[in-house]
Design a protein around this motif. Structure first.
Motif, PDB file in Angstrom:
ATOM      1  N   PRO A  38       3.932  11.200   3.782  1.00  0.00           N
ATOM      2  CA  PRO A  38       3.884  10.187   4.838  1.00  0.00           C
ATOM      3  C   PRO A  38       3.888   8.760   4.294  1.00  0.00           C
ATOM      4  O   PRO A  38       3.634   7.829   5.041  1.00  0.00           O
ATOM      5  CB  PRO A  38       2.543  10.498   5.504  1.00  0.00           C
ATOM      6  CG  PRO A  38       1.674  10.905   4.348  1.00  0.00           C
ATOM      7  CD  PRO A  38       2.580  11.697   3.441  1.00  0.00           C
ATOM      8  N   PHE A  39       4.193   8.593   3.001  1.00  0.00           N
ATOM      9  CA  PHE A  39       4.046   7.279   2.374  1.00  0.00           C
ATOM     10  C   PHE A  39       5.259   6.382   2.556  1.00  0.00           C
ATOM     11  O   PHE A  39       5.117   5.193   2.860  1.00  0.00           O
ATOM     12  CB  PHE A  39       3.743   7.447   0.881  1.00  0.00           C
ATOM     13  CG  PHE A  39       2.436   8.116   0.612  1.00  0.00           C
ATOM     14  CD1 PHE A  39       1.260   7.385   0.598  1.00  0.00           C
ATOM     15  CD2 PHE A  39       2.369   9.481   0.402  1.00  0.00           C
ATOM     16  CE1 PHE A  39       0.039   8.000   0.377  1.00  0.00           C
ATOM     17  CE2 PHE A  39       1.155  10.114   0.183  1.00  0.00           C
ATOM     18  CZ  PHE A  39      -0.012   9.372   0.171  1.00  0.00           C
ATOM     19  N   PHE A  75       3.163   5.181   5.507  1.00  0.00           N
ATOM     20  CA  PHE A  75       1.864   4.553   5.286  1.00  0.00           C
ATOM     21  C   PHE A  75       1.973   3.366   4.330  1.00  0.00           C
ATOM     22  O   PHE A  75       1.471   2.271   4.610  1.00  0.00           O
ATOM     23  CB  PHE A  75       0.899   5.611   4.738  1.00  0.00           C
ATOM     24  CG  PHE A  75      -0.458   5.100   4.368  1.00  0.00           C
ATOM     25  CD1 PHE A  75      -1.328   4.612   5.329  1.00  0.00           C
ATOM     26  CD2 PHE A  75      -0.896   5.135   3.047  1.00  0.00           C
ATOM     27  CE1 PHE A  75      -2.597   4.156   4.989  1.00  0.00           C
ATOM     28  CE2 PHE A  75      -2.156   4.684   2.695  1.00  0.00           C
ATOM     29  CZ  PHE A  75      -3.011   4.195   3.672  1.00  0.00           C
ATOM     30  N   SER A  76       2.634   3.577   3.193  1.00  0.00           N
ATOM     31  CA  SER A  76       2.795   2.486   2.222  1.00  0.00           C
ATOM     32  C   SER A  76       3.643   1.360   2.788  1.00  0.00           C
ATOM     33  O   SER A  76       3.390   0.178   2.529  1.00  0.00           O
ATOM     34  CB  SER A  76       3.431   3.021   0.933  1.00  0.00           C
ATOM     35  OG  SER A  76       2.645   4.034   0.354  1.00  0.00           O
ATOM     36  N   ASP A 119       3.873   0.481   5.963  1.00  0.00           N
ATOM     37  CA  ASP A 119       3.060  -0.301   6.904  1.00  0.00           C
ATOM     38  C   ASP A 119       2.208  -1.327   6.168  1.00  0.00           C
ATOM     39  O   ASP A 119       2.067  -2.476   6.604  1.00  0.00           O
ATOM     40  CB  ASP A 119       2.166   0.623   7.723  1.00  0.00           C
ATOM     41  CG  ASP A 119       2.901   1.259   8.898  1.00  0.00           C
ATOM     42  OD1 ASP A 119       4.110   1.005   9.053  1.00  0.00           O
ATOM     43  OD2 ASP A 119       2.264   2.027   9.648  1.00  0.00           O
ATOM     44  N   HIS A 145      -4.346   2.570  -2.778  1.00  0.00           N
ATOM     45  CA  HIS A 145      -4.231   2.843  -1.346  1.00  0.00           C
ATOM     46  C   HIS A 145      -4.245   4.344  -1.026  1.00  0.00           C
ATOM     47  O   HIS A 145      -4.178   4.727   0.139  1.00  0.00           O
ATOM     48  CB  HIS A 145      -2.983   2.177  -0.744  1.00  0.00           C
ATOM     49  CG  HIS A 145      -1.668   2.687  -1.255  1.00  0.00           C
ATOM     50  ND1 HIS A 145      -1.217   2.464  -2.528  1.00  0.00           N
ATOM     51  CD2 HIS A 145      -0.689   3.394  -0.638  1.00  0.00           C
ATOM     52  CE1 HIS A 145      -0.025   3.004  -2.680  1.00  0.00           C
ATOM     53  NE2 HIS A 145       0.321   3.596  -1.539  1.00  0.00           N
ATOM     54  N   ILE A 164      -4.317   2.495  10.615  1.00  0.00           N
ATOM     55  CA  ILE A 164      -3.107   2.732   9.834  1.00  0.00           C
ATOM     56  C   ILE A 164      -3.171   4.117   9.189  1.00  0.00           C
ATOM     57  O   ILE A 164      -2.183   4.870   9.202  1.00  0.00           O
ATOM     58  CB  ILE A 164      -2.914   1.638   8.771  1.00  0.00           C
ATOM     59  CG1 ILE A 164      -2.777   0.265   9.433  1.00  0.00           C
ATOM     60  CG2 ILE A 164      -1.696   1.931   7.903  1.00  0.00           C
ATOM     61  CD1 ILE A 164      -2.765  -0.902   8.454  1.00  0.00           C
ATOM     62  N   TYR A 165      -4.333   4.462   8.642  1.00  0.00           N
ATOM     63  CA  TYR A 165      -4.496   5.777   8.013  1.00  0.00           C
ATOM     64  C   TYR A 165      -4.333   6.888   9.055  1.00  0.00           C
ATOM     65  O   TYR A 165      -3.616   7.867   8.836  1.00  0.00           O
ATOM     66  CB  TYR A 165      -5.868   5.884   7.343  1.00  0.00           C
ATOM     67  CG  TYR A 165      -6.050   7.173   6.571  1.00  0.00           C
ATOM     68  CD1 TYR A 165      -5.760   7.230   5.215  1.00  0.00           C
ATOM     69  CD2 TYR A 165      -6.490   8.337   7.200  1.00  0.00           C
ATOM     70  CE1 TYR A 165      -5.898   8.415   4.501  1.00  0.00           C
ATOM     71  CE2 TYR A 165      -6.628   9.522   6.500  1.00  0.00           C
ATOM     72  CZ  TYR A 165      -6.336   9.555   5.152  1.00  0.00           C
ATOM     73  OH  TYR A 165      -6.448  10.731   4.461  1.00  0.00           O
ATOM     74  N   LYS A 176      -2.705   6.913  11.776  1.00  0.00           N
ATOM     75  CA  LYS A 176      -1.307   6.998  12.233  1.00  0.00           C
ATOM     76  C   LYS A 176      -0.499   7.958  11.374  1.00  0.00           C
ATOM     77  O   LYS A 176       0.368   8.679  11.892  1.00  0.00           O
ATOM     78  CB  LYS A 176      -0.693   5.595  12.203  1.00  0.00           C
ATOM     79  CG  LYS A 176       0.795   5.535  12.487  1.00  0.00           C
ATOM     80  CD  LYS A 176       1.298   4.096  12.357  1.00  0.00           C
ATOM     81  CE  LYS A 176       2.813   4.024  12.508  1.00  0.00           C
ATOM     82  NZ  LYS A 176       3.302   2.621  12.324  1.00  0.00           N
ATOM     83  N   TRP A 177      -0.780   7.994  10.069  1.00  0.00           N
ATOM     84  CA  TRP A 177       0.052   8.767   9.147  1.00  0.00           C
ATOM     85  C   TRP A 177      -0.569  10.062   8.660  1.00  0.00           C
ATOM     86  O   TRP A 177       0.149  10.965   8.204  1.00  0.00           O
ATOM     87  CB  TRP A 177       0.444   7.888   7.950  1.00  0.00           C
ATOM     88  CG  TRP A 177       1.318   6.766   8.362  1.00  0.00           C
ATOM     89  CD1 TRP A 177       0.967   5.442   8.502  1.00  0.00           C
ATOM     90  CD2 TRP A 177       2.681   6.857   8.775  1.00  0.00           C
ATOM     91  NE1 TRP A 177       2.030   4.715   8.961  1.00  0.00           N
ATOM     92  CE2 TRP A 177       3.097   5.550   9.135  1.00  0.00           C
ATOM     93  CE3 TRP A 177       3.592   7.916   8.865  1.00  0.00           C
ATOM     94  CZ2 TRP A 177       4.381   5.280   9.579  1.00  0.00           C
ATOM     95  CZ3 TRP A 177       4.870   7.643   9.309  1.00  0.00           C
ATOM     96  CH2 TRP A 177       5.260   6.345   9.661  1.00  0.00           C
ATOM     97  N   PHE A 178      -1.895  10.183   8.724  1.00  0.00           N
ATOM     98  CA  PHE A 178      -2.537  11.365   8.145  1.00  0.00           C
ATOM     99  C   PHE A 178      -3.241  12.272   9.148  1.00  0.00           C
ATOM    100  O   PHE A 178      -3.540  13.423   8.836  1.00  0.00           O
ATOM    101  CB  PHE A 178      -3.522  10.938   7.055  1.00  0.00           C
ATOM    102  CG  PHE A 178      -2.862  10.310   5.867  1.00  0.00           C
ATOM    103  CD1 PHE A 178      -2.332  11.088   4.858  1.00  0.00           C
ATOM    104  CD2 PHE A 178      -2.753   8.927   5.758  1.00  0.00           C
ATOM    105  CE1 PHE A 178      -1.706  10.514   3.761  1.00  0.00           C
ATOM    106  CE2 PHE A 178      -2.129   8.342   4.675  1.00  0.00           C
ATOM    107  CZ  PHE A 178      -1.603   9.140   3.678  1.00  0.00           C
TER     108      PHE A 178
END
Length: 285
Positions: free
Chosen positions: A35-36, A48-49, A51, A113, A249-250, A252-254
């Protein structure tokens, strides 16, 4: 949000000067590293990265007083990412790159991160449960990663007689397992979990509980020795982390469905990573 104040130098230097002159900030990304950092079917670069890097882009625009600064994306593979950063062909690499001492001789890293250890994935039917079970088998790993170095070191140290199969990308390595040409694929646990989750039938594969490393952090890459730009990057991340913005943010992706198939990794924030966000510091081990 209110960004931390950064004292403007009398004359811009390094990456900030380059961005000011060109009107462009160049972001390095992966085509398929959810998801990075990955590219959707419509060509949009997300993750994630990414964003986090977009928040850094906002800070750069504010620092330079230039709302017209545009973002250019350049593919940075495991084999090319360090060269691209070192040569100034990308200003910030926004993906999943492990921070270690050897690499810090070439590039600089932001505050961490994410954190993950090296695992391997195999087909469940092959009953490969431990590192020792890899002995005498063919095992894939992507060139230019710490994972293939760890695999080679373990192979030598324990005389496992593993046939190591280097590949150009993580996707190529995983495909060797999918097609039965390799018994296992060695990579960061989080990336393996994401790749398995995207397959039509994740139950076919199993992620090892054995690891080839202790948990290590990811960081965003930037040019070595560029103090002004590194300060901007780290102070931006610190603001995101300590303000609590990182939680959304976390999530949202994990812990939410992500493209392209709406897969949910269901990976809550670990205590170690939460502590790193509360008090961000440089990783120098």
């Amino acid at each position: 949000m209110a960004w931390p104040a950064i004292g403007a130098p009398e004359a811009l230097t390094g990456t900030l000067a380059k961005i000011e002159d060109a009107g462009v900030i160049v972001i390095g990304y992966r085509e398929a590293e959810p998801p990075f950092s990955f590219q959707k079917s419509d060509g949009t670069v997300v993750g994630f990265s990414i964003d986090l890097c977009m928040r850094i882009v906002e800070r750069v625009r504010e620092q330079l007083g230039r709302d017209d600064i545009v973002v250019e994306y350049v593919v940075a593979t495991p084999a090319t990412r360090f060269i691209l950063v070192k040569n100034g062909m990308i200003d910030l690499e926004c993906a999943a790159t492990t921070n270690n001492a050897e690499r810090r001789e070439l590039v600089d890293y932001s505050y961490p991160h994410f954190m993950t250890a090296t695992h391997f994935v195999s087909r469940r039917a092959d009953n490969i449960e431990s590192v020792a079970d890899l002995a005498g088998r063919s095992v894939a790993s992507a060139s230019g990663t710490v994972n293939i170095d760890q695999l080679n070191a373990l192979n030598r140290a324990q005389n496992l007689n593993i046939a190591v199969m280097p590949t150009k990308s993580n996707e190529d390595a995983f495909d060797l397992v999918v097609t039965g040409r390799a018994s296992a694929f060695v990579m960061d646990g989080i990336l393996l979990a994401a790749m398995v989750a995207e397959t039509p039938d994740p139950s076919i594969y199993v992620l090892s509980t054995d690891t080839l490393s202790r948990p290590e952090p990811y960081g965003l890459l930037l040019k070595h020795g560029d103090t002004a730009f590194k300060t901007l990057v780290n102070e931006t991340l610190e603001s995101i982390y300590t303000s609590g913005d990182i939680d959304a943010i976390y999530a949202k992706w994990f812990t939410s469905p992500i493209p392209p198939r709406g897969t949910n990794l269901n990976l809550p924030l670990s205590s170690d990573l939460a502590a790193a966000f509360r008090t961000p510091v440089e990783y120098l081990e």
